[in-house]
Design a protein around this motif. Structure first.
Motif, short mmCIF file in Angstrom:
data_model
loop_
_atom_site.label_atom_id
_atom_site.label_comp_id
_atom_site.label_asym_id
_atom_site.label_seq_id
_atom_site.Cartn_x
_atom_site.Cartn_y
_atom_site.Cartn_z
N SER A 6 -74.21 19.85 -8.03
CA SER A 6 -73.67 20.68 -9.10
C SER A 6 -74.54 20.49 -10.33
N ASN A 7 -74.57 21.51 -11.18
CA ASN A 7 -75.34 21.39 -12.42
C ASN A 7 -74.53 20.71 -13.51
N LYS A 8 -73.29 20.32 -13.19
CA LYS A 8 -72.43 19.62 -14.14
C LYS A 8 -71.89 18.37 -13.45
N VAL A 9 -71.64 17.36 -14.24
CA VAL A 9 -71.15 16.13 -13.63
C VAL A 9 -70.40 15.29 -14.66
N THR A 10 -69.43 14.55 -14.17
CA THR A 10 -68.73 13.53 -14.95
C THR A 10 -68.65 12.26 -14.11
N VAL A 11 -68.95 11.15 -14.74
CA VAL A 11 -68.79 9.84 -14.12
C VAL A 11 -67.83 9.05 -15.01
N ALA A 12 -66.83 8.42 -14.40
CA ALA A 12 -65.85 7.65 -15.17
C ALA A 12 -65.46 6.41 -14.39
N ALA A 13 -65.15 5.33 -15.11
CA ALA A 13 -64.75 4.09 -14.45
C ALA A 13 -64.12 3.14 -15.45
N TRP A 14 -63.29 2.25 -14.92
CA TRP A 14 -62.84 1.09 -15.68
C TRP A 14 -63.79 -0.05 -15.34
N ILE A 15 -64.32 -0.72 -16.37
CA ILE A 15 -65.25 -1.81 -16.13
C ILE A 15 -64.81 -3.05 -16.89
N THR A 72 -63.18 -8.00 -20.83
CA THR A 72 -62.17 -7.06 -21.31
C THR A 72 -62.31 -5.75 -20.54
N TRP A 73 -61.19 -5.22 -20.08
CA TRP A 73 -61.24 -3.94 -19.38
C TRP A 73 -61.51 -2.82 -20.39
N THR A 74 -62.51 -2.01 -20.08
CA THR A 74 -62.91 -0.90 -20.94
C THR A 74 -63.09 0.34 -20.08
N HIS A 75 -62.60 1.46 -20.58
CA HIS A 75 -62.81 2.71 -19.85
C HIS A 75 -64.07 3.39 -20.38
N VAL A 76 -65.00 3.69 -19.46
CA VAL A 76 -66.25 4.35 -19.84
C VAL A 76 -66.39 5.64 -19.05
N ALA A 77 -67.06 6.61 -19.65
CA ALA A 77 -67.29 7.89 -18.98
C ALA A 77 -68.54 8.53 -19.56
N ILE A 87 -71.44 10.35 -23.89
CA ILE A 87 -70.91 9.08 -23.41
C ILE A 87 -69.59 8.82 -24.14
N TYR A 88 -68.60 8.37 -23.39
CA TYR A 88 -67.28 8.06 -23.94
C TYR A 88 -66.95 6.59 -23.70
N ILE A 89 -66.32 5.97 -24.67
CA ILE A 89 -65.74 4.64 -24.51
C ILE A 89 -64.28 4.72 -24.94
N ASN A 90 -63.40 4.38 -24.01
CA ASN A 90 -61.95 4.44 -24.26
C ASN A 90 -61.54 5.80 -24.83
N GLY A 91 -62.10 6.86 -24.25
CA GLY A 91 -61.70 8.21 -24.60
C GLY A 91 -62.36 8.80 -25.82
N MET A 92 -63.22 8.04 -26.50
CA MET A 92 -63.87 8.52 -27.72
C MET A 92 -65.35 8.77 -27.45
N VAL A 93 -65.87 9.89 -27.99
CA VAL A 93 -67.30 10.19 -27.86
C VAL A 93 -68.08 9.23 -28.74
N SER A 138 -60.03 15.55 -23.78
CA SER A 138 -58.62 15.32 -23.49
C SER A 138 -58.42 14.90 -22.04
N GLN A 139 -59.22 15.44 -21.13
CA GLN A 139 -59.12 15.04 -19.72
C GLN A 139 -59.59 13.61 -19.53
N ILE A 140 -60.64 13.23 -20.24
CA ILE A 140 -61.13 11.86 -20.14
C ILE A 140 -60.13 10.90 -20.77
N GLN A 141 -59.50 11.29 -21.85
CA GLN A 141 -58.47 10.45 -22.45
C GLN A 141 -57.30 10.27 -21.50
N GLU A 142 -57.01 11.28 -20.72
CA GLU A 142 -55.95 11.15 -19.72
C GLU A 142 -56.34 10.13 -18.66
N LEU A 143 -57.62 10.16 -18.23
CA LEU A 143 -58.10 9.15 -17.27
C LEU A 143 -58.00 7.75 -17.86
N ALA A 144 -58.25 7.65 -19.16
CA ALA A 144 -58.22 6.35 -19.83
C ALA A 144 -56.81 5.91 -20.19
#
Length: 199
Positions: A6-15, A72-77, A87-93, A138-144
């Motif tokens: 796909s020409n678009k992509v999102t990667v997200a994880a708790w690390i 510390t658990w951190t949500h990254v995307a 790049i997002y950290i804990n739902g913030m750009v 908002s979708q990434i914040q929901e994941l976080a």
């Protein structure tokens, strides 16, 4: 898998990062297409790097002043929508860059936590997700697990209950029959004001 083409992509994880060691340790990697990496350069350890590969170049953005804490658990995307990398950290750009061009397609596998030859992530990864679209904030914040603030609805002013009406006790009319005890006998008086008591 179609998600890889796909020409678009999102990667997200708790690390949960245990140390800043390693040589560009990978969180998620599809070599020659996109990679979310820990930035290891001295004085910049603990930052994230997001690489987008198109047919002509590799565009890289890093989180300049957002060093991830240890233990510390951190949500990254990270996202790419065909024109902008974020790049997002804990739902913030925390980083954003214009990145024009199609994602490079290839047969390389998606690797999580390192490459075949090493560059392993020194920590714990959980709930890793890859989407073939660029999720919104908002979708990434929901994941976080971040809930947007709820705006309270205006409070309703209670209506005033009318005071209970008081029904006056009936007042005898001047013509009401009244019985009087006079000289040992009950007598009926139609007009009390006209009566006199006799002893």
């Amino acid at each position: 898998l179609s998600i890889l083409h796909s020409n678009k992509v999102t990667v997200a994880a708790w690390i949960k990062l245990l140390s800043y060691s390693g040589e560009y340790p990978r969180i998620v990697s599809k070599l020659g297409s996109y990679e979310l990496i820990m930035y290891p350069v001295r004085a910049g350890e603990g930052r994230l790097e997001w690489d987008i590969s198109n047919p002509n170049s590799v565009d890289t953005i890093t989180t300049a002043a957002n060093k991830l804490p240890l233990n510390t658990w951190t949500h990254v995307a990270a996202t790419y929508d065909g024109s902008v990398s974020k790049i997002y950290i804990n739902g913030m750009v925390v980083a954003e860059k214009q990145t024009a061009g199609n994602l490079q397609t290839n047969a390389n596998p998606v690797l999580i936590g390192g490459l075949k030859e090493g560059r392993y992530f020194n920590g714990v990864l959980d709930d890793v997700k890859i989407y073939k679209t660029a999720l919104s904030q908002s979708q990434i914040q929901e994941l976080a697990g971040i809930t947007p603030p709820v705006v309270p609805s205006p409070s309703l002013q209670p209506s005033l209950s009318p005071s209970p009406s008081i029904t006056p006790s009936p007042v005898p009319s001047p013509n009401a029959n009244v019985n009087l005890l006079i000289n040992g006998n009950f007598e009926q008086a139609n007009h009390l004001s006209n009566w006199t008591c006799q002893g």
